[in-house]
Design an enzyme around this catalytic site. Sequence first.
Site: not given
Length: 212
Positions: A122, A139-142
């Site tokens: 996400a 992964d998220h927000d990378a």
Amino acid sequence: MENPVIIFGTGGLGRAALEIFESNGNVVYGFLDDDKKLHNTDIDNIPVLGSTTDQGFLKLIGQKCEAFVATDDSKEKQSIAKVLIEKRKVMPTNAIHPSAYIAKSAVLGHGNFINANVTLGAGSDISNHCILHSGCTVDHDAKLGDFVQVGAGATVSAHVELGENAFVGAGAVIITGVKIGKNARVGAGSVVIADVAKGETVFGNPAVKIEQ
């Protein structure tokens, strides 16, 4: 995708892209490759039409065909992408394997290769012309800059930033929040727990700078 695709490059990445497009029901018109020995031959039943600078085929792109640049040589990839964008006014299309998981809130640019079982979490942000090999996780927000490569099975944890043309080897783990600079390289299997400056190469667990 309504139009057929021309794939630039006949190597392993080109053949993998062919399988991705065909598995998604897309038609591949042919390959372009600068190895003249391959011209007028078939690869996996798809013809090699000519070189990557053949104007007869380049002029089809943006009108009757889409383009995908299938090379892991960053300089070559940048050169071909520049021609397509500046002269043909076309951004290369994405090649996304049907088994990849892409979160609804992920942001995806153009010309990216996303292979089998890749996970984009996400809020992850993938720029343009990136190569994400089988089974890697972003992964998220990378956030990944242009022309980034992430090896098979590697983990790019939450809030990590990878600068333009950064390379992450197979099986490497980038710990949450780490920043990897432009043109930096992370060796296969490494565990990166601290920021990596632009142009640096790191390797090991924990990863340390390798002197050039």
